[in-house]
Design an enzyme around this catalytic site. Sequence first.
Site, PDB file in Angstrom:
ATOM      1  N   THR A 142     -15.991  -3.234   0.649  1.00  0.00           N
ATOM      2  CA  THR A 142     -16.712  -2.669  -0.503  1.00  0.00           C
ATOM      3  C   THR A 142     -17.845  -1.753  -0.073  1.00  0.00           C
ATOM      4  OG1 THR A 142     -18.083  -4.676  -0.543  1.00  0.00           O
ATOM      5  CG2 THR A 142     -16.173  -4.622  -1.973  1.00  0.00           C
ATOM      6  N   THR A 177     -14.665   3.655  12.638  1.00  0.00           N
ATOM      7  CA  THR A 177     -14.776   2.989  11.335  1.00  0.00           C
ATOM      8  C   THR A 177     -16.208   2.446  11.222  1.00  0.00           C
ATOM      9  OG1 THR A 177     -13.754   1.016  12.309  1.00  0.00           O
ATOM     10  CG2 THR A 177     -12.336   2.486  11.029  1.00  0.00           C
ATOM     11  N   ASN A 187     -19.268  -7.872   7.881  1.00  0.00           N
ATOM     12  CA  ASN A 187     -17.939  -8.301   7.463  1.00  0.00           C
ATOM     13  C   ASN A 187     -17.923  -8.988   6.108  1.00  0.00           C
ATOM     14  OD1 ASN A 187     -15.857  -7.735   9.679  1.00  0.00           O
ATOM     15  ND2 ASN A 187     -17.651  -8.436  10.808  1.00  0.00           N
ATOM     16  N   THR A 233      -5.769  -2.800  22.749  1.00  0.00           N
ATOM     17  CA  THR A 233      -7.014  -2.923  22.011  1.00  0.00           C
ATOM     18  C   THR A 233      -7.007  -2.040  20.799  1.00  0.00           C
ATOM     19  OG1 THR A 233      -9.361  -2.644  22.115  1.00  0.00           O
ATOM     20  CG2 THR A 233      -8.070  -1.104  23.367  1.00  0.00           C
ATOM     21  N   GLU A 264     -19.714  -5.511  16.325  1.00  0.00           N
ATOM     22  CA  GLU A 264     -20.375  -5.624  15.023  1.00  0.00           C
ATOM     23  C   GLU A 264     -21.522  -6.638  15.082  1.00  0.00           C
ATOM     24  OE1 GLU A 264     -16.742  -4.311  12.085  1.00  0.00           O
ATOM     25  OE2 GLU A 264     -16.977  -6.428  12.545  1.00  0.00           O
ATOM     26  N   LYS A 319     -12.073   3.415  19.798  1.00  0.00           N
ATOM     27  CA  LYS A 319     -12.874   2.903  18.691  1.00  0.00           C
ATOM     28  C   LYS A 319     -12.626   1.412  18.599  1.00  0.00           C
ATOM     29  CE  LYS A 319     -12.042   1.857  14.974  1.00  0.00           C
ATOM     30  NZ  LYS A 319     -11.920   0.458  14.394  1.00  0.00           N
TER      31      LYS A 319
END
Length: 387
Positions: free
Chosen positions: A387, A147, A382, A180, A259, A169
């Site tokens: 969007t 993702t 995040n 996980t 991230e 992932k």
Amino acid sequence: MSLGSSSTPQGFSTFITNLGIKDTTDDFVLIKSDVSCAVDGVFTQSLFVGPSVTISRRNLKDNQAQGIVVISKNANVANGSVGIADAEEIIQLVANETGISPHNILIASTGVIGRRYPIKKIRTGLLGIGKKLTAADFNLAARGIMTTDTVPKLAARQIGNAKLVGIAKGVGMIEPNMATLLAFFFTDAAISANVLRSIFRPIVDKTFNCLSIDTDTSTSDTAIILANGLAGEVSEQEFARALQEIAHELVLKIAGDGEGATKIIEVTVDSALNYAQAKTVAKAIVNSPLVKTAIYGADPNWGRIAMAIGKCENELAINPENVVIRFDNIKAYPNILNEENLEELRQVMSKDKVNIHVSLNIGEAVATVWGCDLSEGYVEINGKYST
């Protein structure tokens, strides 16, 4: 890493494509075995699970499976009966195309919550997939389940004549309470379902369940292992060691790709009363936003480690007078650090991997956990995720 054909377990095939789930990148992965596999799986303990978890739990009850469907960029969570119907339809479509019983197909889904699958696109995209399966390409499969990951995550080992490969992932919403994110393991070793379970679950607990990016548990967490037995029997001890190595390797890849992450954090707590206590303290440290941001900025504010330990208020046996805090070989507590010491600590905290070691000195248990720092990038990703 890139996995070559010599490292690929025999008897598996794949179909990877883009069905238009969200964007133009691959979002659908089917991994099929030529024969039925012994299987084990563990799933999120979230109360808000999606149909992928519910259906896979059901289909795993007989400890057999022959295929896994993975849909990325849409979690299909919180869609009510429509979401369940869509997931069941996808499994049936795959069953019709491949000849596998629907009860032997598992499904996983990851991505935005509360969005329905573009089911019409999926129906069209799955037509004729049975004839499109090719020799397994786990490199493409690892990419297809991504993702917001920036790199595919896979690892492989050989055990005797058998091979074992793992793909995963995950870069956010990671504080596992079972396993996980998404992680799948495939082997041609002959391992019974009971033995597989006895090996798989403790390894998951000591690797994936010791990983944290942001303290949030996904609604879709899934970890599954399939063994088709085509390469014959192997040493159970060697198999367990190989699986442990792969799981650990994947955990480090996930932590490094968190991230917005710039550094991996490894926290080891030893001399604890028991493993649960050691893990509780280690998780309190790796999950602290103040610890994460200090490491991001290489700020030698070691007192944030002491603060995090102090938050474990139910661990009454911990006495600050017994605790020792280290960063690599630098003892931060109990110690009085001068400017030279603080500069050394800053250099340690500037490394790509920051090791924090805490000794409680009240027992013999040890736990190690992994995570990453917290940067502006996490907020950026995040703040615009859906969007």
